[in-house]
Design an enzyme around this catalytic site. Sequence first.
Site, PDB file in Angstrom:
ATOM      1  N   GLU A 154      -7.399   0.931 -27.774  1.00 40.10           N
ATOM      2  CA  GLU A 154      -8.192   2.058 -27.293  1.00 40.10           C
ATOM      3  C   GLU A 154      -7.953   3.257 -28.199  1.00 40.10           C
ATOM      4  O   GLU A 154      -6.827   3.526 -28.566  1.00 40.10           O
ATOM      5  CB  GLU A 154      -7.719   2.373 -25.861  1.00 40.10           C
ATOM      6  CG  GLU A 154      -8.442   3.481 -25.204  1.00 40.10           C
ATOM      7  CD  GLU A 154      -9.929   3.219 -25.174  1.00 40.10           C
ATOM      8  OE1 GLU A 154     -10.347   2.225 -24.580  1.00 40.10           O
ATOM      9  OE2 GLU A 154     -10.678   4.025 -25.771  1.00 40.10           O
ATOM     10  N   GLY A 266       1.431  17.194 -29.967  1.00 45.14           N
ATOM     11  CA  GLY A 266       2.226  16.776 -28.822  1.00 45.14           C
ATOM     12  C   GLY A 266       1.423  15.778 -28.027  1.00 45.14           C
ATOM     13  O   GLY A 266       0.554  15.098 -28.569  1.00 45.14           O
ATOM     14  N   CYS A 269       0.836  10.568 -26.745  1.00 43.18           N
ATOM     15  CA  CYS A 269       0.522   9.496 -27.696  1.00 43.18           C
ATOM     16  C   CYS A 269       1.149   9.695 -29.077  1.00 43.18           C
ATOM     17  O   CYS A 269       2.056   8.957 -29.451  1.00 43.18           O
ATOM     18  CB  CYS A 269      -0.986   9.345 -27.817  1.00 43.18           C
ATOM     19  SG  CYS A 269      -1.751   8.992 -26.234  1.00 43.18           S
TER      20      CYS A 269
HETATM   21  C1  UGA Z   1      -4.655  10.718 -29.792  1.00 44.27           C
HETATM   22  C2  UGA Z   1      -5.656  10.126 -30.811  1.00 44.27           C
HETATM   23  O1  UGA Z   1      -6.415  11.208 -31.383  1.00 44.27           O
HETATM   24  C3  UGA Z   1      -6.612   9.146 -30.121  1.00 44.27           C
HETATM   25  O2  UGA Z   1      -7.497   8.573 -31.075  1.00 44.27           O
HETATM   26  C4  UGA Z   1      -5.771   8.048 -29.457  1.00 44.27           C
HETATM   27  O3  UGA Z   1      -6.606   7.124 -28.752  1.00 44.27           O
HETATM   28  C5  UGA Z   1      -4.812   8.697 -28.458  1.00 44.27           C
HETATM   29  O4  UGA Z   1      -3.956   9.629 -29.155  1.00 44.27           O
HETATM   30  C6  UGA Z   1      -3.984   7.595 -27.858  1.00 44.27           C
HETATM   31  O5  UGA Z   1      -3.180   6.995 -28.561  1.00 44.27           O
HETATM   32  O6  UGA Z   1      -4.226   7.256 -26.686  1.00 44.27           O
HETATM   33  P1  UGA Z   1      -4.792  12.625 -27.922  1.00 44.27           P
HETATM   34  O7  UGA Z   1      -3.326  12.416 -27.736  1.00 44.27           O
HETATM   35  O8  UGA Z   1      -5.686  12.707 -26.735  1.00 44.27           O
HETATM   36  O9  UGA Z   1      -5.403  11.452 -28.845  1.00 44.27           O
HETATM   37  O10 UGA Z   1      -4.947  14.003 -28.699  1.00 44.27           O
HETATM   38  P2  UGA Z   1      -5.409  14.474 -30.143  1.00 44.27           P
HETATM   39  O11 UGA Z   1      -6.764  15.056 -30.057  1.00 44.27           O
HETATM   40  O12 UGA Z   1      -5.168  13.434 -31.151  1.00 44.27           O
HETATM   41  O13 UGA Z   1      -4.375  15.665 -30.377  1.00 44.27           O
HETATM   42  C7  UGA Z   1      -2.979  15.408 -30.459  1.00 44.27           C
HETATM   43  C8  UGA Z   1      -2.205  16.666 -30.753  1.00 44.27           C
HETATM   44  O14 UGA Z   1      -2.436  17.082 -32.078  1.00 44.27           O
HETATM   45  C9  UGA Z   1      -2.536  17.857 -29.858  1.00 44.27           C
HETATM   46  O15 UGA Z   1      -1.331  18.490 -29.471  1.00 44.27           O
HETATM   47  C10 UGA Z   1      -3.345  18.753 -30.763  1.00 44.27           C
HETATM   48  O16 UGA Z   1      -3.257  20.120 -30.417  1.00 44.27           O
HETATM   49  C11 UGA Z   1      -2.719  18.476 -32.118  1.00 44.27           C
HETATM   50  N1  UGA Z   1      -3.603  18.752 -33.269  1.00 44.27           N
HETATM   51  C12 UGA Z   1      -4.766  18.079 -33.411  1.00 44.27           C
HETATM   52  C13 UGA Z   1      -3.210  19.684 -34.216  1.00 44.27           C
HETATM   53  O17 UGA Z   1      -2.124  20.308 -34.106  1.00 44.27           O
HETATM   54  N2  UGA Z   1      -4.012  19.925 -35.290  1.00 44.27           N
HETATM   55  C14 UGA Z   1      -5.201  19.265 -35.457  1.00 44.27           C
HETATM   56  O18 UGA Z   1      -5.878  19.527 -36.473  1.00 44.27           O
HETATM   57  C15 UGA Z   1      -5.578  18.325 -34.494  1.00 44.27           C
END
Ligand code: UGA
Length: 449
Positions: A154, A266, A269
């Site tokens: 997923e 954070g 995941c």
């Molecule tokens: C992440 C992956 O993006 C999904 O594809 C995956 O399915 C999911 O983990 C999982 O393994 O279930 P998610 O944890 O919902 O999704 O969040 P993200 O959108 O990836 O963001 C993760 C973290 O990175 C957040 O804390 C966000 O603020 C940070 N982030 C994101 C940054 O610091 N900089 C960015 O440019 C993007």
Amino acid sequence: MTCRISVLGVGYLGATHAACMAELGHEVMGVDTDPAKLSKLAAGEVPFYEPELSEILQKNISAGRLTFTSSYDDAAAFADVHFIAVGTPQKTGELAADLTYVDSVIDNLVPRLRKPTTIFGKSTVPVGTAERLGIKARELAEHGHIPEVAWNPEFLREGYAVKDTLQPDRLVVGVDKNTPGRAIEVAKRVYSQLIKDGVPFVETDLATAELVKTSANAFLATKISFINAMAEICEVSGADVTELADAIGYDTRIGRRFLNAGIGFGGGCLPKDIRAFMARAGELGVDQALTFLREVDNINMRRRTGTVDKVRTLLGGSLVGAKIAVLGAAFKPESDDVRDSPALNIAGQAQLQGATVTVYDPKAMENSRRIYPTLIYASSVEKACEQADAIMVLTEWREFNELEPSKISKLVRKKIIVDGRNCLDAENWIDHGWYYYGPGRSLSGPIDA
Ligand code: UGA
């Protein structure tokens, strides 16, 4: 063609998957051991915040396509296709993933199966798990019906879970090449609408399917830590990391997405997945292949300590007695998830160093209170900012991006704003007499603000 599907584990991933499979027209049963979660979902209530999910949950419950149960007997009798969607958290005191819940699904389900079935794993697991579960399923099958275990990782993001499930970038299905079965055919039936819509369908082996997921998250984490490392360089050389990210992002080989510098990643995941990946590489005798992920993790953690250090410096070298407003507690906007949230971690560190920290988040207050009960929680931005010596914006909710500096100026003791997500209009704040700090940017304003 309609399938009868069970989704085992109806947490974040499972509840979304169950509702979305029903939305595709299938008959779906969600299974979990937590009665509170089940009764909420059965009443059409989503136990967490996720845009669009409650609408499709209610719609499909009313249409009679979606039910919930705690009974494995019901699930085994009902479904021909089972999806494992339970959590794989980090083990306490270790980097590796805890597979207890995944194993328990196989242990409970397989002896109850009395017809040909396909079990698709969706949970994020260390490479090699699917093959092991397939062997286990063959041993546990009791009624002559050996289920086929395949892997269908997923990729949904919190905040976009429904869209990512119904319009994913790709579908990946891994099968056991040594015991070919019907899993590909079954997956194509389950996802026929998506395939018709043009979603790429990747057929592969079990190990590759598992690795697609872990390596995708490792790549995303690396991209974020890369830009955060650049932010450290920008800060000491007078460059601006947001302009740098825009400029390198125009190169389509690099791309602009996931290049937002700030307080780092954070959630439930990325942090635990890169650690479990390193642990698995060690078990496979190739730990050196992923040594770089340790540095990715270090850079990420440094963003948290570095941000606390920065605000302490701005406040004259000590946080004792300082009043800090923290805007944002969720690990990212459009979510109430605070698991390993950089925002709450920073709030907690500032408090431990003697500050009085008041937190406000549009959705994550209840969850934050549960894990950080000693922080102060305010019911609005304005209340959080009253008499503050510094404001820290740590989750980029739209409500914060649109704050009016002139209005906030009247509430605070000192006009210092730390833009932990580089999401504010820096010039606007500086024009209103604020000292502005965004990671990797050399903008500032008067320090005696
Ligand atoms: C992440 C992956 O993006 C999904 O594809 C995956 O399915 C999911 O983990 C999982 O393994 O279930 P998610 O944890 O919902 O999704 O969040 P993200 O959108 O990836 O963001 C993760 C973290 O990175 C957040 O804390 C966000 O603020 C940070 N982030 C994101 C940054 O610091 N900089 C960015 O440019 C993007």
